[in-house]
Design a protein around this motif. Structure first.
Motif, mmCIF file in Angstrom:
data_model
loop_
_atom_site.group_PDB
_atom_site.id
_atom_site.type_symbol
_atom_site.label_atom_id
_atom_site.label_comp_id
_atom_site.label_asym_id
_atom_site.label_seq_id
_atom_site.Cartn_x
_atom_site.Cartn_y
_atom_site.Cartn_z
ATOM 1 N N GLY A 103 43.269 3.303 45.215
ATOM 2 C CA GLY A 103 42.394 3.321 43.787
ATOM 3 C C GLY A 103 42.054 4.748 43.667
ATOM 4 N N MET A 104 41.317 5.976 44.363
ATOM 5 C CA MET A 104 40.870 7.009 44.192
ATOM 6 C C MET A 104 41.782 7.737 43.163
ATOM 7 N N ILE A 105 42.930 8.176 42.738
ATOM 8 C CA ILE A 105 43.548 9.152 42.076
ATOM 9 C C ILE A 105 44.578 8.120 41.437
ATOM 10 N N THR A 106 45.250 9.059 40.527
ATOM 11 C CA THR A 106 46.092 8.490 39.837
ATOM 12 C C THR A 106 47.477 8.488 40.071
ATOM 13 N N GLU A 107 47.962 9.489 40.518
ATOM 14 C CA GLU A 107 49.589 9.992 41.100
ATOM 15 C C GLU A 107 49.677 10.571 42.088
ATOM 16 N N VAL A 108 50.840 10.531 43.135
ATOM 17 C CA VAL A 108 50.581 11.428 44.377
ATOM 18 C C VAL A 108 52.310 12.421 43.882
ATOM 19 N N VAL A 109 52.442 13.347 44.043
ATOM 20 C CA VAL A 109 53.489 14.013 43.995
ATOM 21 C C VAL A 109 53.372 15.022 45.883
ATOM 22 N N ASP A 110 54.911 15.731 45.316
ATOM 23 C CA ASP A 110 55.435 16.189 46.535
ATOM 24 C C ASP A 110 55.346 18.220 46.495
ATOM 25 N N SER A 111 55.702 18.246 45.491
ATOM 26 C CA SER A 111 55.233 19.387 45.602
ATOM 27 C C SER A 111 54.699 20.737 44.473
ATOM 28 N N ASP A 112 53.812 21.576 44.777
ATOM 29 C CA ASP A 112 53.409 21.840 43.383
ATOM 30 C C ASP A 112 54.609 22.217 42.364
ATOM 31 N N ASP A 113 55.720 22.449 41.995
ATOM 32 C CA ASP A 113 56.346 22.048 41.455
ATOM 33 C C ASP A 113 56.081 20.973 40.449
ATOM 34 N N GLU A 114 56.040 20.130 41.326
ATOM 35 C CA GLU A 114 56.150 18.524 40.942
ATOM 36 C C GLU A 114 54.853 18.399 40.928
ATOM 37 N N LEU A 115 53.123 19.149 41.171
ATOM 38 C CA LEU A 115 52.234 18.335 40.793
ATOM 39 C C LEU A 115 52.023 18.957 39.002
ATOM 40 N N ASP A 116 52.318 20.788 39.086
ATOM 41 C CA ASP A 116 52.638 21.202 37.561
ATOM 42 C C ASP A 116 53.200 20.409 36.330
ATOM 43 N N THR A 117 54.853 19.888 36.574
ATOM 44 C CA THR A 117 54.836 18.851 35.570
ATOM 45 C C THR A 117 54.072 17.939 35.420
ATOM 46 N N LYS A 118 53.612 17.106 36.480
ATOM 47 C CA LYS A 118 52.854 15.824 36.351
ATOM 48 C C LYS A 118 51.579 16.045 35.254
#
Length: 268
Positions: A179-194
């Motif tokens: 419960g420490m972070i909001t969401e996890v993504v797999d790549s830098d591109d997905e990080l930008d999108t999220k």
């Protein structure tokens, strides 16, 4: 170490109503120097006073978020000097923790020690799977003193004892599960999108309403139930009778989508 220019260690870029702050000491994993602490505090003050900025993204340069306080410093300095450095560190964390605008942590790599402390001062936290979280202080004979003020109230004493005393690294997936972070993504591109998704959400909320909400959340965490209900009554009355609420309610009644960025600028 070499003397750093304050304007170099923290970079800012703007896109519309969004300011991105980048911690920029990649040769040291974006660790926090005295210059960086001062630069970040000053940058936040400038942005907080600028109504054209409505959302802030905090990230790190070149594959690290922030690897903590820079330990490449003279540890032979006096206790008084070290205490003064600690005060500057507290000022930096407080400028983030009390910041009135929403802050998204764009966690693009390791967040260790003081860098993990930065994460806990932010409102939305998006991390890639290559991120790791670690509080190594006890392994180095020091104490995570300042960051404990931000981490312990959020994760509780039991989990804090585990992570502080064992100094074990945890993955982004573990941090999400805890419960420490909001969401996890797999790549830098997905990080930008999220991150952009959350920016869009935040831009659809009213600036003053978000600021008052953040301040109320901070207040509630520090006061009794009776003090909290008294404060809630005052805040509700003040906000509902304001220009922002008049515009928001009017838009709702007319079935129109409020343009909160234009509204914020119109109040200048």
């Amino acid at each position: 170490g070499r003397q750093e220019k304050i304007e170099d260690v923290v970079k800012e870029t703007r896109e519309g109503a969004v300011a991105t702050i980048t911690l920029n000491r990649p040769h040291r994993g974006n660790s926090i120097s005295v210059e960086m602490a001062e630069a970040l505090s000053e940058k936040l003050k400038q942005i907080e006073d600028d109504p054209s900025v409505r959302v802030v993204i905090l990230t790190g340069a070149k594959g690290s978020f922030c690897t903590g306080m820079d330990l490449h410093m003279d540890v032979s300095i006096s206790t008084e000097d070290m205490s003064n450095r600690a005060k500057r560190g507290v000022a930096m964390y407080e400028s983030l923790n009390n910041f009135k605008k929403p802050i998204i942590a764009k966690i693009n790599g390791p967040a260790f020690g003081g860098g993990w402390g930065l994460v806990f001062t932010t409102d939305i936290r998006i991390a890639t799977t290559k991120s790791q979280f670690w509080i190594p202080d006890c392994k180095r004979g020091i104490v995570p003193a300042i960051i404990s003020c931000y981490i312990v109230p959020q994760i509780g004493p039991f989990l804090a004892r585990d992570l502080f005393l064992t100094s074990r690294k945890i993955s982004a997936s573990d941090a999400y599960r805890m419960g420490m972070i909001t969401e996890v993504v797999d790549s830098d591109d997905e990080l930008d999108t999220k991150v952009n998704e959350y920016v869009d959400h935040l831009l659809k909320s009213a600036s003053n309403a978000m600021a008052e909400s953040k301040q109320l959340i901070n207040f509630i965490g520090r006061h009794s139930h009776e003090e909290n209900t008294s404060r809630a009554i005052v805040v509700f009355g003040k906000v509902v009778s304001g220009a922002e609420a008049a515009y928001g309610i009017s838009s709702f009644v007319k079935k129109e989508t409020p343009d909160w960025t234009a509204h914020a600028l119109s109040r200048l």
